[in-house]
Structures are given as structure tokens and as C-alpha cells.
Design an enzyme around this catalytic site. Sequence first.
Site, mmCIF file in Angstrom:
data_model
loop_
_atom_site.group_PDB
_atom_site.id
_atom_site.type_symbol
_atom_site.label_atom_id
_atom_site.label_comp_id
_atom_site.label_asym_id
_atom_site.label_seq_id
_atom_site.Cartn_x
_atom_site.Cartn_y
_atom_site.Cartn_z
ATOM 1 C CE LYS A 497 27.402 108.397 35.036
ATOM 2 N NZ LYS A 497 28.103 107.228 34.478
ATOM 3 N NE ARG A 595 31.878 100.729 32.506
ATOM 4 C CZ ARG A 595 31.881 102.016 32.848
ATOM 5 N NH1 ARG A 595 32.370 102.370 34.023
ATOM 6 N NH2 ARG A 595 31.440 102.941 32.039
ATOM 7 C CG HIS A 624 33.019 105.118 28.601
ATOM 8 N ND1 HIS A 624 32.008 105.100 29.512
ATOM 9 C CD2 HIS A 624 33.883 106.065 29.041
ATOM 10 C CE1 HIS A 624 32.239 105.981 30.462
ATOM 11 N NE2 HIS A 624 33.375 106.579 30.192
ATOM 12 N NE ARG A 681 29.397 108.943 26.421
ATOM 13 C CZ ARG A 681 30.226 108.342 25.598
ATOM 14 N NH1 ARG A 681 29.972 108.316 24.289
ATOM 15 N NH2 ARG A 681 31.319 107.752 26.032
ATOM 16 C CE1 TYR A 721 31.036 108.768 70.308
ATOM 17 C CE2 TYR A 721 31.022 109.751 68.112
ATOM 18 C CZ TYR A 721 30.344 109.333 69.256
ATOM 19 O OH TYR A 721 28.990 109.474 69.333
ATOM 20 C CB CYS A 769 30.644 112.599 64.921
ATOM 21 S SG CYS A 769 31.950 112.982 66.103
ATOM 22 C CG MET A 770 25.510 109.838 61.776
ATOM 23 S SD MET A 770 24.187 108.859 62.489
ATOM 24 C CE MET A 770 24.958 107.243 62.535
ATOM 25 C CG ASP A 771 24.204 113.302 63.059
ATOM 26 O OD1 ASP A 771 23.793 112.977 61.932
ATOM 27 O OD2 ASP A 771 23.968 112.654 64.088
#
Length: 827
Positions: A497, A595, A624, A681, A721, A769-771
Site C-alpha cells: 500500500k 480501529r 492487528h 503480513r 529564507y 525550501c520547496m525545491d
Amino acid sequence: MTLQQIAQIIAAKLAGKPDVEIAYLLTDSRTLSFPEETLFFALKTAKNDGHHYIEELYQRGVRNFVVGTKNFPSLPDANFLVVENPLVALQALVAVHRAQFSCPVIGITGSNGKTIVKEWLYQLLQADYRITRSPRSYNSQIGVPLSVWEMSPQTELGIFEAGISRVGEMAKLQPIIRPTIGVFTHLGDAHQENFSSMKEKINEKLQLFIHSEAIIYEKDNKLLDIAVQQSGLKAKSFTWGKTAEADVQIIEQKTEAGKTAITYSCPKFVIPRSSFLIPFTDIASIENALSCLTTMLYLGKSSETIAERMATLEPVAMRLEMKEGLNNCLIIDDSYNSDLSSLGIALDFLVEQAAAKQMKRTLILSDILQSGQKAKELYRIIAELILNKGVNKFIGIGEEIYNLQSIIYDYLEGKCEMQFFKTTDDFLNNQLSNNQFNNEAVLLKGARSFHFEDISEKLEAIAHQTTLEVDLTALVHNVDYFRSFLKPETKLMSMVKAYAYGSGDIEVARTLQSAGVQYLAVAVADEGVALRNEGIHIPIVVMNPEIGAFGKIFDYRLEPEIYSFRLLEAFRHEAARRGETSYPVHIKIDTGMNRLGFSPQDVDELISTLKAQQTLAVRSVFSHLVGSDEAQFDSFTQTQVERFTAAAEKFEKAFTHKILKHILNSAGIERFPQYQFDMVRLGIGHYGISAVDNARLEEVCTLKSSILQIRRVPATETVGYCRKGKLQRDSLIGVIPVGYADGYDRHLGNGVGKVLVKGQLAPIVGNVCMDICMIDLTDIPAVKEGDAVILFGKEYSINNIARSLQTIAYEVLTGISRRVKRIYFKE
């Protein structure tokens, strides 16, 4: 050999024609190349049985089989050699084959470095000998005989590696390799779990050299040195080390600018002092180079020749990389490896991937240099190999292949599209366009001097320099580690998953399916649909089935988890509407997670409801664990197991068909194997995260980038920044193209996070930073723009980042964004 000769050697009862000649041995049906001259050994392993593939191979042209049963199928013109154990027969046959050759053979063993030393010796000695060597890491009970079978009258030197994992294995490999010269590489903890002590493991490995004339090893390793002296081996020792007692004494090692200068002396060969340079600086490479140095000295190579060749050593490409290409193509990059043995292995991988993705097969191949074979014969074999592997398009690059293209045309004309070019630049400048390749699996197979990396770069779909490398060999290794806790009949469900925990669900699922996993599990139906569309055929469980996705679940034969009466009735109703009967479902019992799941008190009513209908059939019942990874919760884990056992027993009594029971997750498999029931699992454990001992697992994923720019910043300035990056000294600051848009958490800024550059840690400076983000390189010598950066991986564990963020490795791994290119490789 003829079948009659082989039958006599392996003590087989022959049913068939005795005079059939055999040139090739086969143990894996997927790697068939030359069926008419192939002998298939039907090996039975813990995961598979080769007898199941006899009829398929017969349909593909194979007529000769070694089997371990008298009940073989009746097939016209097929020849069967019946033995007690096909693996023992394979080893016995090749041991006799090996005895026919008197040329020197180098046998290599150790814990680490075997493949590197083998490949480097090949690089260093190929100008002097026609060499037969193990392809890639073929060092197992099966791989060794397949390697040694390649020896021929043209072989002037053999170089083979031997790996073992338990007592008694080396005695089976020794007569097959029968080395005249032994090399013992680095001694470490690999496979230590099957030995009572390090000394026992050393003594087992030394069995390879019982008939060798010399053994080469590091004198400074006292445990190894004492074991050799006490072993009773007739082989004379030829050692290297810093101690004055070593035959090759290492006087000085000096590392600078990405290279290491090594000064040594060897009185035995009247070398008072000499030196050489290698283009590597890591300790492992230095040790491997010293093993090669000592071997070359033993073989009589001059110090001048050694120095000249050591300087040209190249990294060993031990893996096939898979990358997403333009126009729905798959790029299989093996562009640093070019010889006939590795070509066959790479073509098998091409066939497997192209079939799984329903793509055409394309091979781009350079001249094969220094093969030891006559050129015309070499390219005749290659043409036949291309034909037998069903390659749709062939592109040959190099002077030799260009001049001999008529040989290839004779075999492939009308059966395969072909193009030939004298150089890589000719291909790139004159023919390569964005539209030339469409829906193709493209194998790049070239010698280093042809720079096929330039072709790879042109064909890749994503140019972002930050990549997530996924080691599929390590993935299978980890699966086998967890299997070691299980009974042979216990099934394994692999959780894939969340994009296989961020590593890429398709390739991971395909690898797990090939590794014999019985079930896969996804979170939502869309994930299961994606797997089905890529040819995944084993059962897939949907853990969080949504009512709106029922149509996809039925259409793609997915199996839902059922956790409530509401969901049960809704799914039963839709199944009935579609006319389904006995559709498999998996019932979840909540034993303490609070859950999803039925409460234990609901079990009686649930069973009554299920027995009152025939539309659905319970395939498994499971629960679980809450805290299987922490000892403080062990008593509650025991409580959960007791609650689950009581509920599961009610299901078993109520239904006559087999219902699988499972409760263990990754940590549970390691810590509570006694509760494995019928299935377990496996989730985060796939990727090298352990609740007990990470030393036996391998990290699968490596997040890598590179330095875009380096600048000197005075202490009076700030970085990034909001001026958050405050400096305490004049600093060397590097910029790398990874940011929070790539999944690198913003909280790692301002010194919280660190990355690995040239084997040293560099802290993050200022905000992420973002990138991009910035790193402090001040204390790292000889660093330059373009150098690799490891954000996490085998050399710097993902657990380090998780601890810095006060979170878990799951979150870090699943957070890597899709814009980061996934590169898959196999050793």
C-alpha cells in the site's frame, strides 16, 4: 559432452538418445537461450520445483532434462536423465568438467568484496590472459557450477567467487572451482547467523583452498591469520598488511582529490619500495585493491605494470538499473558492463520486464571488447542469442560490430529491425529523436568507452537530479530473512500500500510475486487495479474497501477486508446482484487496536450471518497487533493473541473449508514467531527496518541528490529564507536540488537534518525550501560541484532522519513525492 558421457558422470539412468551433444546447462526456465543444445536440471528449492517447468521448456525447444523423479512426462523425442538429486548431479558434472583444465584458477571467498576483487582482477589481467570468470555475483551452490561450466579450451585463467551461508557448503564448491590460487577478501558479519562463531565461519571458507598452491589474505587480521596457520592447509601464504611480517608490506596510504596513493614493499620479489594510485578513497576499495596487488605480484606482474593498470581501475557495475523513459518506454541501464555472459543475463531481464509490461524488446549493444573469441564467431553467437530472446529492434554501435553487421543480418534479417553505427556520437547526432522509441523496453549494454550513459540521459523521462534508488536484490534478501522465522507451509502477505511505502508499487509487487509471496495487500481498490493492469496475478487484499469502489474490486478480482456489519451487507448485496458465489473476503477482528474490525463479542452473530448466505466465502480471519515492536507491550500482545485465537477457533468450527489465520506484522514475525498461524503480513520489514536487529537486514531505498553549486559565505552573512541560517564562521555552503516538495521535511532545516557527502555528515543550513536546501561543506575536504549527496540509505540510515523528526521511518519513506525519479536495480 554427450548425454551418455553425462549420464556416466552423474550416475543417471538415461531414457533417450545417448549421442546428443550438450553445450549449455540451465536451471532457470526464464534464462533459456539455446534450446537445442541445452540440458535442463530440474532443481527443487524451498520456493519452487523445476519439474513444474519441463513441459513449458519442451514447448520452447528443450529436449534434454535431468530429473529427480521416475514419473517424468511422456514427451516425444525428449531425453531424461534420472538421478536422486539434480543439484548434486549438476555439481558432480561440473567438477569433472573443471578437472579437464590445467590452467591457473583464482578462487575468491570472504564476507565482502568478492565480486569487486573478481571484476578488478579481470580488468587488471585481461590484457595477459583469456579469462573465464563468474558472471555478476554467481557464487552460490547453483551459481558456481554454472560459472565454471563456461571454461573452454581457450581459457587461460579462471576467476571464480564462492559464497556460503552455512557449514558444509564450501566442501561442495571446492571440487568445482578447485582453485590453484586462493584469495580471502574482507572478513565481516555477513551470514554470521548460521555459524556458532567467527572462527567456525573462517574455517568453513578456508575449505575452498585445501588443494591450492597459495592463499592470499590480510596479515593484519589476526583472527584470520591464526586460523590459516592452524588450518593445516598445504597452500603457502602470501599476505599483505601494515605489519612487517606481511609479504607485501603497506608502507603508506595517502588520500587526496578522490584518489589514493599506496606505497608498498615486497622483499620476496625484490621490490624495496614502489607505489601506485587508485581512483578511489573508501576503505573497502583500498582493501580490495590490495588483494588485487598481492595477487598480481604472485602472478609475476612487475610493479610498473601494476601501477599503470591500477590507475585505470573502474567502478564495478553490479546492478541493472530500471528507469522510466520517454514515450512510455522502460530503460534498462547496464551501460558499464559488456561481455557475453552478462549479456545473456541482461537479455533475460529484458524479456521478463518487456513481457510484464507488454512492451517491444530493444537492445542497444556496443562492441564487446577483449572477449577472447574470434570476432566472427562472437557476433554469430550474439545474433543467435538476439534471435532466441525475441528482440524486436537491435542497434549495434562500434567499429567492429559495424564492420561485421552482415553476420548479424544473415541471422536476423526479416525477424528484427536493425541499425548500425560506428560511434555513440553517430547514433546520438544522426538518429536519436524523441519519437524513435515508443512503448519499448530498451536494454543499454555497452563497454565503458562507448559512454552509453549519454544515450540513457537522452532517453530518460525525468531529469530531476534527486532520485530514490530501490535495490530489488535487497528487497528479496529481506523477504528471505523474515521467511527464516517461518515454517515452510506458512504463507506470506506483502503490504504494498501507499505506493509500496513510497518505493514504487509496480516494480516492488512484480519482484515480490517473482519471489514467491502468496498474497499482496493494498489500502484502496485503485492501488489494486494499478497492479492488475501491470500483470500482477496473485491474490490482492484491499484493506480499506470503500463502497464506491466495489465495482473495481469485482472487475479486477480483488479481495476485500470486511470489518463491519454495514460493509459486510453492502458487499454481499453487490456480490449477489452480480451473481457471484463464494467470493473470497477477509474478516478483521479488533483485538485491541480499537480501529477497524469486528469486536470479539460480535463473532457469534457474524458467523451466523455468514453461514446464512452463499455469496461470500471467508478466506482468512485476522487481527492487528498494537505494540509488537516494544517489549513494554508484550503482555498486551499476549492478550491480543488470546482474544484472536478464541475468535479464530469459532470460525474454524463453524466452516468446513480452510480459513487462514494471521495476526503477525513485521515486528511480530521477529519477536513472536510462535504465533505465525497460517500466514503473516510483512510491511516495513521489506525495506530493512527491524524491531530486533537491523544488522541482518539491508536498507532497500536510497534517496540521492548532487551538489548544484558551492559558494563561500562569510560569517557575517546568513543563508536562506528569513535569515535563519546563521553562521559561526566563514563557511563553504553547498546547494542541493531537494526540498519539501520532494518529501524532504521542512523541520529538518537549521541543523536538525544532516546528509552524507564523501562519507562525512554535512548539516542542513537555514530553512529547507520547496525545491532546494543548503548544506555546510566547510569540514569536508576536496568537495566539488556535482558530488553525490546521500540523504538516506545504506550508508546513512533512514532511521537517523526519523529520529531527528521524532517520527517513524514509515512516514519518511512514504512522504517521498512522485516527482522524485525511482530507479530500480538488481545485482
